[in-house]
Design an enzyme around this catalytic site. Structure first.
Site, PDB file in Angstrom:
ATOM      1  N   GLY A  13      31.573  41.281  30.014  1.00 22.91           N
ATOM      2  CA  GLY A  13      32.733  42.164  29.928  1.00 22.91           C
ATOM      3  C   GLY A  13      32.785  43.301  30.925  1.00 22.91           C
ATOM      4  N   SER A  14      32.176  43.123  32.105  1.00 27.96           N
ATOM      5  CA  SER A  14      32.212  44.247  33.050  1.00 27.96           C
ATOM      6  C   SER A  14      33.620  44.466  33.610  1.00 27.96           C
ATOM      7  CB  SER A  14      31.193  44.057  34.177  1.00 27.96           C
ATOM      8  OG  SER A  14      31.628  43.084  35.092  1.00 27.96           O
ATOM      9  N   ASN A  15      34.409  43.402  33.744  1.00 27.25           N
ATOM     10  CA  ASN A  15      35.794  43.611  34.192  1.00 27.25           C
ATOM     11  C   ASN A  15      36.621  44.315  33.120  1.00 27.25           C
ATOM     12  OD1 ASN A  15      36.622  42.556  36.966  1.00 27.25           O
ATOM     13  ND2 ASN A  15      35.251  40.947  36.234  1.00 27.25           N
ATOM     14  N   ILE A  94      43.328  27.876  29.024  1.00 31.66           N
ATOM     15  CA  ILE A  94      44.294  28.524  28.131  1.00 31.66           C
ATOM     16  C   ILE A  94      45.285  27.473  27.641  1.00 31.66           C
ATOM     17  CG2 ILE A  94      46.131  30.281  28.053  1.00 31.66           C
ATOM     18  CD1 ILE A  94      43.338  31.431  28.320  1.00 31.66           C
ATOM     19  N   ASN A 108      44.538  36.234  35.880  1.00 30.88           N
ATOM     20  CA  ASN A 108      43.096  35.974  35.834  1.00 30.88           C
ATOM     21  C   ASN A 108      42.453  36.612  37.059  1.00 30.88           C
ATOM     22  OD1 ASN A 108      40.596  34.728  35.088  1.00 30.88           O
ATOM     23  ND2 ASN A 108      40.976  33.122  36.596  1.00 30.88           N
ATOM     24  N   HIS A 110      39.309  35.821  39.739  1.00 36.58           N
ATOM     25  CA  HIS A 110      38.381  34.770  40.161  1.00 36.58           C
ATOM     26  C   HIS A 110      37.476  35.345  41.254  1.00 36.58           C
ATOM     27  CE1 HIS A 110      36.972  30.691  40.652  1.00 36.58           C
ATOM     28  NE2 HIS A 110      36.999  30.902  41.963  1.00 36.58           N
ATOM     29  N   ASP A 151      42.876  27.784  38.051  1.00 36.41           N
ATOM     30  CA  ASP A 151      42.860  28.602  39.282  1.00 36.41           C
ATOM     31  C   ASP A 151      43.961  28.243  40.268  1.00 36.41           C
ATOM     32  OD1 ASP A 151      40.566  29.870  38.315  1.00 36.41           O
ATOM     33  OD2 ASP A 151      39.227  28.446  39.300  1.00 36.41           O
ATOM     34  N   GLU A 180      35.907  43.124  42.428  1.00 38.10           N
ATOM     35  CA  GLU A 180      36.695  42.717  41.251  1.00 38.10           C
ATOM     36  C   GLU A 180      37.077  43.947  40.430  1.00 38.10           C
ATOM     37  OE1 GLU A 180      35.255  39.420  38.827  1.00 38.10           O
ATOM     38  OE2 GLU A 180      33.863  38.890  40.415  1.00 38.10           O
TER      39      GLU A 180
HETATM   40  C1  GAR Z   1      33.587  37.631  36.842  1.00 39.30           C
HETATM   41  O1  GAR Z   1      32.868  37.567  38.042  1.00 39.30           O
HETATM   42  C2  GAR Z   1      34.860  36.819  36.952  1.00 39.30           C
HETATM   43  O2  GAR Z   1      35.435  36.851  38.218  1.00 39.30           O
HETATM   44  C3  GAR Z   1      34.330  35.443  36.644  1.00 39.30           C
HETATM   45  O3  GAR Z   1      33.454  35.650  35.574  1.00 39.30           O
HETATM   46  C4  GAR Z   1      32.841  36.926  35.706  1.00 39.30           C
HETATM   47  C5  GAR Z   1      32.963  37.678  34.408  1.00 39.30           C
HETATM   48  O4  GAR Z   1      32.204  38.839  34.454  1.00 39.30           O
HETATM   49  N1  GAR Z   1      35.390  34.538  36.305  1.00 39.30           N
HETATM   50  C6  GAR Z   1      35.412  33.265  36.702  1.00 39.30           C
HETATM   51  O5  GAR Z   1      34.495  32.754  37.328  1.00 39.30           O
HETATM   52  C7  GAR Z   1      36.668  32.498  36.298  1.00 39.30           C
HETATM   53  N2  GAR Z   1      36.739  31.250  36.980  1.00 39.30           N
HETATM   54  P1  GAR Z   1      32.431  40.020  33.407  1.00 39.30           P
HETATM   55  O6  GAR Z   1      32.286  39.419  32.007  1.00 39.30           O
HETATM   56  O7  GAR Z   1      31.331  40.980  33.707  1.00 39.30           O
HETATM   57  O8  GAR Z   1      33.806  40.598  33.650  1.00 39.30           O
END
Ligand code: GAR
Length: 210
Positions: A13-15, A94, A108, A110, A151, A180
């Site tokens: 969940g860092s994003n 989804i 999303n 990526h 994607d 990101e």
């Molecule tokens: C992120 O790097 C995101 O871009 C990637 O998963 C990670 C989630 O990190 N998503 C994908 O690869 C989707 N195809 P987070 O839980 O720390 O946000």
């Protein structure tokens, strides 16, 4: 647009945290109404609890019919009065019903420059391994609309990072992740300011303060 977000996430969940920080710092005018995860043990649910945001795990495997899973997601979105969905490391496709109901209000992030290094099975560290294996000199992150395929929706924002001589998948992932965390809140703020226009596959960003 008054953004009432649902964040869908499967992992740490860092994003999501970057989105919360941007809201707290008033760089993003939005409210996170609910966090939905497909994994009950996902770290993102704890972050939501600490932030006192409703957090719900909806595990697809608990439903015998896929349509019931889709309805469970939609029910949560209705219950929490959501008008926009941000996927942040959500590792499940989804349901089409959700895509259709939230067309152009479902995005999303990526961890690569789409359309390279995207598609089914391309997530997390696999993306960075593939970028290094190919020998790319740049990588980056893409915020894009979600459509019926993996994607494949139009890009909204992309930003590059260099690939360095001694990069490993981990060092490259960390450099991309920092980007990101910048571009996801920025992209969402463009929606909040009504600055996004979609013309076919081209997403145009209007000037601010018009
Ligand atoms: C992120 O790097 C995101 O871009 C990637 O998963 C990670 C989630 O990190 N998503 C994908 O690869 C989707 N195809 P987070 O839980 O720390 O946000």
């Amino acid at each position: 647009m008054n953004l009432r977000l649902a964040v869908f996430a499967s992992g740490r969940g860092s994003n999501f945290q970057a989105i919360l920080q941007a809201i707290a710092a008033q760089r993003l005018q939005a409210q996170v109404m609910v966090v939905l995860s497909n994994r009950a043990e996902a770290g993102v649910l704890q972050i939501a609890q600490v932030a006192q945001i409703p957090a719900v795990a909806i595990e697809e495997k608990r439903f015998t019919e896929f349509a019931d899973y889709a309805h469970a997601l939609l029910a949560q979105l209705t219950k929490h009065d959501v008008n926009f969905i941000a996927l942040a490391g959500f590792m499940r496709k989804i349901p089409i019903e959700v895509v259709r109901q939230f067309r152009h209000r479902l995005v999303n992030i990526h961890p690569a420059l789409l359309p390279s290094f995207g598609g089914k099975g391309m997530y997390g560290h696999r993306v960075h391994e593939a970028v290094l294996e190919y020998g790319c000199k740049v990588s980056g992150a893409t915020v894009h609309f979600v459509d019926e395929e993996y994607d494949s929706g139009p890009p909204i924002l992309q930003r590059c990072v260099p690939v360095l001589n001694d990069d490993t998948p981990e060092t490259l992932a960390a450099r991309v992740l920092a980007i990101e965390h910048q571009i996801y809140p920025e992209a969402l703020q463009l929606f909040a300011e009504n600055r996004i226009r979609v013309e076919g596959r081209r997403v145009k960003i209007l000037e601010g303060n018009f």
